[in-house]
Design an enzyme around this catalytic site. Sequence first.
Site, short mmCIF file in Angstrom:
data_model
loop_
_atom_site.label_atom_id
_atom_site.label_comp_id
_atom_site.label_asym_id
_atom_site.label_seq_id
_atom_site.Cartn_x
_atom_site.Cartn_y
_atom_site.Cartn_z
CG ASP A 57 15.95 6.81 -7.54
OD1 ASP A 57 14.84 6.88 -8.12
OD2 ASP A 57 16.10 6.26 -6.45
CD1 TRP A 58 10.60 9.44 -11.18
CD2 TRP A 58 12.29 8.02 -11.54
NE1 TRP A 58 10.28 8.67 -12.28
CE2 TRP A 58 11.29 7.79 -12.52
CE3 TRP A 58 13.44 7.26 -11.61
CZ2 TRP A 58 11.41 6.83 -13.51
CZ3 TRP A 58 13.56 6.28 -12.60
CH2 TRP A 58 12.56 6.08 -13.53
#
Length: 986
Positions: free
Chosen positions: A544-545
């Site tokens: 995920d970012w």
Amino acid sequence: MKRLSTFLFAAAVAVAASAQGLWTNPVIDGWYADPEGFVDGGTLWIYPTRSLDYDSQTYLDAFSSEDMVRWTKHQRIISTDEVKWARRCMWAPSVVKKDGTYYLFFSANDVHQGEVGGIGVAFSKSPAGPFKDLLGKPLVQDIVNGAQPIDQHVFQDPVSGNWYMYYGGWKHCNVVRLAPNFKSLIPFEDGTLVKEITPQDYVEGPFMLYKDGKYYFMWSEGSWTKDSYRVAYGVADNPLGPFRREETILQSDPAVGLGAGHHSVVKDPRSGKYLIIYHRHPLGSSNGNDRVVCIDQLEFTPEGKIAPVKMRGSWIPDSAKERARELVAQMTLEEKCTLIHGTRGEAPYADGFHIMPIPRLGIPAIRMADGPQGVRNKTRSTYYPCGVSLAASWNREVAGKVGEGIGLDARARGVAIMLCPGVNIYRTALCGRNFEYYGEDPYLASEMALNYIKGIQGKGVMATIKHFALNNQEFDRHGVSSNADERTINEIYFPAFRKAVEKGEVACVMTSYNPVNGTHASESSWLINQNLRQWGFEGIVMSDWTSTYSAIGCFTSGLDIEMPRGYVTNYDNAKALLESGIISQEDIDLKCLHILQTVIAYGFMDNPVKDPSIPEDCDISRANALEAALEGPVLLKNSGILPLPSGKKKEIVVLGPNADIVPYGGGSGRMDPIEGRSISLYQGLSKLDKGYKVRLMDWTNPDYGLLSSAQAVIVAAGFNHDTEGEDFDRTYSLPQGQDALISKVADTNPNTVVVVYSGGEIDVTPWIDKVGALVMAWYGGQEGGTALARILSGQVSPSGRLPFTFWGSLEANPAYPNYGISKPYGQNSKKYYSKYPFIEYNEGIFLGYRGMEHFDSRPMFPFGHGLTYADIAYSDISVAFVGDGVEVCFTLTNNGKRAASEVAQVYVSAAGDSPVIAPDMELKGYEKVSVAPKQSRKVKVFLPRESFSHYSASAHAWVNDSGRYTIKVGASALDIRLSAPVELPQ
Ligand code: BGC
């Protein structure tokens, strides 16, 4: 079809097929053959032949793995340089361990050429060698009985303790007895030194397995360069046979691989299941030496026969893997490090949603975009109902159509990877991202995700299932570790991911922000290698970012892509870790292989993603958005005000914060709809051709006089992107003083309909008894207003059902005390060591409706509940065993005056004599069926064998449970209309 009493499951194996590890085939790529497996402790070793031309086969390599995902290659464990009598053709090793020493039996030299050849013995203190020649000459050299002295397999008879060696090519097979020091042969009782045991059709590659008092002898048949190459077996009650040919157990599958054979069998050190290790030719390969090593399950029938092996293929063709390997071989370290993370900031790719191109190698830029409600990131596009609305539709086809629309929208814009669906399980109403997900039930969530993914990927766009795993709250999502036991994780939190991999061929998986049991998901080899990859996942794992926390963790966990940038998996870190020997080239190459083989399989190396023939504002997308919006809203309460009475005499007043906007949840799931396409509830009602008189009222300053005389009042309440969304948990109560508004409006006019926009349950206690109707509208997308207007007016009967339990208060939900944070930083519990603060999922498998009985808590509206405008009766249940599962049949009859869709839910309930503690009942099947007035429809729901299973933490596998069950069919978890007993035999 057999009736219950007489039926015995053909495959009465204790562990469900789906439980068995599904690693990525081939496990060893290219140009290795004749693999012999050997288990040493928890490690599986494979000793293959180098599949080269005879002159180049001057050494042997070995491979070892603890999880069958990460393989360590041990090079040149023995070579012809160290064996005086051998010049080339080191072949077909077989390894045994005796008294702490490892013995490697190998063949050498090419008897075809009239050279001195034979079978030698070497020894080592380590299974990785180096092995030294034991005898200075071959142990077996002569050609006896026409058998070429190769392909030896050494076996110790567990009954007598004797050591035997089976060997022989050229269609003849011999067995000899070895002296316990492996330096000579011992004659058999009849004085012979060599016995021929060649079974019918034998060609080469003998192998012996002892199991339950029987000796299973297996061998290869056909021609090793041809598709006809295969494995057959015979059984005897002693190790010398005779072995009558029983059946073929492994052969070419034109859809998977050709010429499968020269195998061995081991018991999986982890699951205790038998594994067959063999080589096969990749499809489409014309080079006879191009062989790869694969592993599949070897299963025995209850009668003690070997079942034909189901050769597992892959949606990624071997040719894509081969091309990926060739590319990786050409890449510099810098290029590899460019591929394994998002952009460093180079225009035009510097938006945090791209992987940079590598033009030198023809590798294109890869563009990604968020879903799940539509294509986000620098574009406007069709806005679809959110995840919880799709789950509430309980309609697989609708989930597929939303996926299809998103796939089309992505292709229209050149997006290769869609960052959806999200499947994190609903635990409490507070999670800010519940709206993106599919509710509390793993089966329902799996079905939704599967169809949504198929829809996207059917348009040639990769889907990304997220967030893996246990990201069930937004509160401190980087910091709080989600701690749960293995059974809970497998039964509740993994199924949607697993089905997406096993049945949906999902291309990408995104890890979550949170640690799971103390290790951040992106750095968890347990999550990625020991679970996800074991299910057969061959695609791309991305973070995920900004959810990456250490370079070593991300280089070694099995993560492939770090997003949005290379914070930790950058060139400098890679170089330093490689130089210090902490990581290996293979760690980096494996990431590149996963990325490239997936990109190649999708055709993006050769064709542009963008399809200019698809309009950005696509008719199909719009139609699919409307269809989905019509199925999501759930009517929870109706005291008779709905459907709205028609006629223009009196006004219908619409007010509330969401009356004339199209609300959405906040964060990365929020997207920009195409201008002019979104219809608010007020607009939807105004456009109805029934001709209502609809008035929009300012909710901050209501005219109570007008309200009291209105025919009906609709309060469009709920949340929006500011009050419910990513990175924060929301309130349970409606924000902005809406409770007071609703109460006052309902006091003024009892014909008040409350329409709630939210991702989950809200506190309705201040006003639920006063209002005429309550509709959960979720976030319905651009067509949400049109759909709601049609439902409220009665043009369409509501057909949504709750995909979670609506407890009525936070405290009634047994998961609530286990939500948020259990321990602050720096503390441990008895169960878990954690350097992070953590939350313990103490409700375990008893989440949502599964906990009603266990915790003795009754909800206000149960899971699966939803009213319609019809009156549907259930009748005539019957259950029968069909294939390897149970078919449940029943009839639905519409006794009402309007057509409606019924969601018939099938729950499996262990009848109290279950060997393990289990929820009172679990959803294992459902069907959404539309029924016209006075019509009856017969419904069939098939429950596969694994519907009657639980996850065993000690076996690390799903276990099929025999015994008595009750099949319950109903309109909700508390509205069971039919039930029938069923007994599953051993
Ligand atoms: C979200 C992901 C999303 C990513 C990219 C993260 O904050 O958790 O779901 O795909 O951002 O926008």
